[in-house]
Design a protein around this motif. Structure first.
Motif, PDB file in Angstrom:
ATOM      1  N   MET A   1       6.467  -6.967   4.891  1.00 18.64           N
ATOM      2  CA  MET A   1       7.453  -7.610   5.876  1.00 18.64           C
ATOM      3  C   MET A   1       8.047  -8.560   5.061  1.00 18.64           C
ATOM      4  SD  MET A   1       6.351 -10.301   8.926  1.00 18.64           S
ATOM      5  CE  MET A   1       7.616 -10.601  10.125  1.00 18.64           C
ATOM      6  N   GLN A   2       9.336  -8.759   5.344  1.00 18.56           N
ATOM      7  CA  GLN A   2      10.044  -9.813   4.621  1.00 18.56           C
ATOM      8  C   GLN A   2      10.595 -11.000   5.470  1.00 18.56           C
ATOM      9  OE1 GLN A   2      13.530  -8.396   2.642  1.00 18.56           O
ATOM     10  NE2 GLN A   2      14.693 -10.245   2.498  1.00 18.56           N
TER      11      GLN A   2
ATOM     12  N   ILE B   1      -0.321  -9.794   9.619  1.00 18.33           N
ATOM     13  CA  ILE B   1       0.271  -8.488   9.061  1.00 18.33           C
ATOM     14  C   ILE B   1      -0.982  -7.763   8.825  1.00 18.33           C
ATOM     15  CG2 ILE B   1       1.526  -7.647   7.264  1.00 18.33           C
ATOM     16  CD1 ILE B   1       3.125 -10.322   7.155  1.00 18.33           C
ATOM     17  N   PRO B   2      -0.910  -6.348   8.984  1.00 17.28           N
ATOM     18  CA  PRO B   2      -1.872  -5.683   8.836  1.00 17.28           C
ATOM     19  C   PRO B   2      -2.125  -5.520   7.246  1.00 17.28           C
ATOM     20  CG  PRO B   2      -0.475  -4.572  10.281  1.00 17.28           C
ATOM     21  CD  PRO B   2       0.264  -5.694   9.914  1.00 17.28           C
ATOM     22  N   GLY B   3      -3.503  -5.739   6.988  1.00 16.46           N
ATOM     23  CA  GLY B   3      -3.894  -5.879   5.714  1.00 16.46           C
ATOM     24  C   GLY B   3      -4.192  -7.282   4.872  1.00 16.46           C
ATOM     25  N   VAL B   4      -3.975  -8.034   5.610  1.00 12.90           N
ATOM     26  CA  VAL B   4      -3.686  -9.473   4.998  1.00 12.90           C
ATOM     27  C   VAL B   4      -5.080 -10.025   5.274  1.00 12.90           C
ATOM     28  CG1 VAL B   4      -2.936 -11.703   5.416  1.00 12.90           C
ATOM     29  CG2 VAL B   4      -1.343 -10.063   5.198  1.00 12.90           C
ATOM     30  N   LEU B   5      -5.750  -9.922   6.285  1.00 14.39           N
ATOM     31  CA  LEU B   5      -7.076 -10.550   6.634  1.00 14.39           C
ATOM     32  C   LEU B   5      -8.017  -9.287   6.557  1.00 14.39           C
ATOM     33  CD1 LEU B   5      -6.518 -12.739   9.751  1.00 14.39           C
ATOM     34  CD2 LEU B   5      -6.517 -13.402   7.437  1.00 14.39           C
TER      35      LEU B   5
ATOM     36  N   ALA C   1      -1.402 -12.885   0.769  1.00 12.66           N
ATOM     37  CA  ALA C   1      -0.600 -11.831   1.491  1.00 12.66           C
ATOM     38  C   ALA C   1       0.511 -11.837   0.326  1.00 12.66           C
ATOM     39  CB  ALA C   1      -0.163 -12.620   2.813  1.00 12.66           C
ATOM     40  N   ARG C   2       1.361 -12.808  -0.051  1.00 13.63           N
ATOM     41  CA  ARG C   2       2.216 -12.861  -0.821  1.00 13.63           C
ATOM     42  C   ARG C   2       1.972 -12.000  -2.329  1.00 13.63           C
ATOM     43  NH1 ARG C   2       5.461 -18.477  -0.516  1.00 13.63           N
ATOM     44  NH2 ARG C   2       7.250 -17.390  -1.472  1.00 13.63           N
ATOM     45  N   GLU C   3       0.933 -12.354  -2.996  1.00 16.14           N
ATOM     46  CA  GLU C   3       0.307 -11.759  -4.044  1.00 16.14           C
ATOM     47  C   GLU C   3       0.203 -10.237  -4.096  1.00 16.14           C
ATOM     48  OE1 GLU C   3      -1.675 -15.618  -5.901  1.00 16.14           O
ATOM     49  OE2 GLU C   3      -3.207 -14.049  -5.111  1.00 16.14           O
ATOM     50  N   LYS C   4      -0.228 -10.010  -2.800  1.00 22.01           N
ATOM     51  CA  LYS C   4      -0.655  -8.368  -2.250  1.00 22.01           C
ATOM     52  C   LYS C   4       0.754  -7.875  -2.118  1.00 22.01           C
ATOM     53  CE  LYS C   4      -4.659  -9.066  -0.014  1.00 22.01           C
ATOM     54  NZ  LYS C   4      -5.627  -8.320   1.035  1.00 22.01           N
ATOM     55  N   ASN C   5       1.997  -8.371  -1.833  1.00 22.64           N
ATOM     56  CA  ASN C   5       3.222  -7.983  -1.367  1.00 22.64           C
ATOM     57  C   ASN C   5       3.124  -7.359   0.063  1.00 22.64           C
ATOM     58  OD1 ASN C   5       5.557  -8.201  -2.965  1.00 22.64           O
ATOM     59  ND2 ASN C   5       5.722  -6.327  -3.665  1.00 22.64           N
ATOM     60  N   LEU C   6       2.047  -7.857   0.676  1.00 25.05           N
ATOM     61  CA  LEU C   6       2.475  -7.629   2.093  1.00 25.05           C
ATOM     62  C   LEU C   6       3.555  -8.422   2.750  1.00 25.05           C
ATOM     63  CD1 LEU C   6      -1.497  -7.470   2.684  1.00 25.05           C
ATOM     64  CD2 LEU C   6       0.050  -5.297   2.677  1.00 25.05           C
TER      65      LEU C   6
END
Ligand code: 6GU
Length: 224
Positions: A1-2, A155-159, A25-30
């Motif tokens: 997501m952007q 966002i899916p995958g963040v947590l 979340a930003r480091e994982k590019n999610l």
């Protein structure tokens, strides 16, 4: 997501969105967060983006042209799914709005300053107006940070499982139950027996009961 955030005070936003869960979340590019300085679309070399109000009155208003030019440029390649203006006269933010926004691909948040933005930008571009509560902040930046934090963590995958949003307050219109860690006794106060049983059925039942009790006591409006 952007998530793009359009602001005249980018410094106010940098730090709150660079720690903990949002940082990961930003480091994982999610999650991609772009803090964009409206002055890059200023009217003149003095960086002007605001002007006096028609009709008179104290306080400046953010002009149409810098905002419109910025938004047009920013969605040249891919249009925004949602253009949000954060403002005290918007709809009050809540978990449901956060859930909905977390499913979008590309959103813009416009932070107002001074007396706010020219109404015509709201008429022409804005698709959602959000307030974070019934009090006035000096500008929209802190409200934008609150909204981005509440959305980014969903966002899916963040947590991971261990921090799942499913057990958060509000996720099922209930407040979260009390939590405890070691030691088992502190200044004469013991951890509730149910949590020490190791029995998931007893523990879940206790948590459900406590969540309901807290919600009845503190936020009966959530149960309507
Ligand atoms: Cl979104 N902006 C400002 N300036 N003040 C607020 C707000 C937003 N939400 C509550 N107060």
């Amino acid at each position: 997501m952007q998530i793009d955030i359009l602001t005249v005070v980018p410094d106010l936003l940098a730090s709150p969105l660079s720690h903990s869960i949002i940082k990961r979340a930003r480091e994982k590019n999610l999650l991609q967060i772009n803090i964009i300085h409206l002055r890059d679309w200023a009217l003149n070399k003095y960086g002007q983006v605001d002007d006096y109000q028609f009709g008179g009155g104290a306080g400046m208003v953010m002009r149409c042209e810098p905002l419109a030019n910025a938004i047009d440029d920013l969605q040249k390649e891919q249009p925004y799914d949602e253009i949000i203006y954060v403002t005290p006269d918007g709809k009050q933010h809540n978990q449901q709005i956060a859930n909905e926004l977390s499913l979008k691909e590309k959103i813009l948040i416009i932070c107002g300053h001074y007396k706010g933005i020219d109404q015509r930008i709201r008429d022409l571009y804005v698709t959602k107006e959000i307030s974070i509560g019934d009090y006035v902040l000096s500008g929209g930046e802190l409200a934008a940070a609150v909204i981005v934090d509440s959305v980014g963590r969903l966002i899916p995958g963040v947590l991971g499982d261990e921090t799942s949003a499913l057990s958060d307050s509000f996720q099922d219109n209930l407040l979260a139950p009390p939590v405890y860690t070691r030691p088992a006794e502190f200044r004469g106060l013991k951890v509730p027996d149910e949590l020490m049983t190791g029995n998931p059925k007893i523990i879940d039942a206790w948590r459900d009961e406590q969540a309901l009790k807290r919600t009845e006591e503190r936020r009966p409006d959530l149960l309507q």
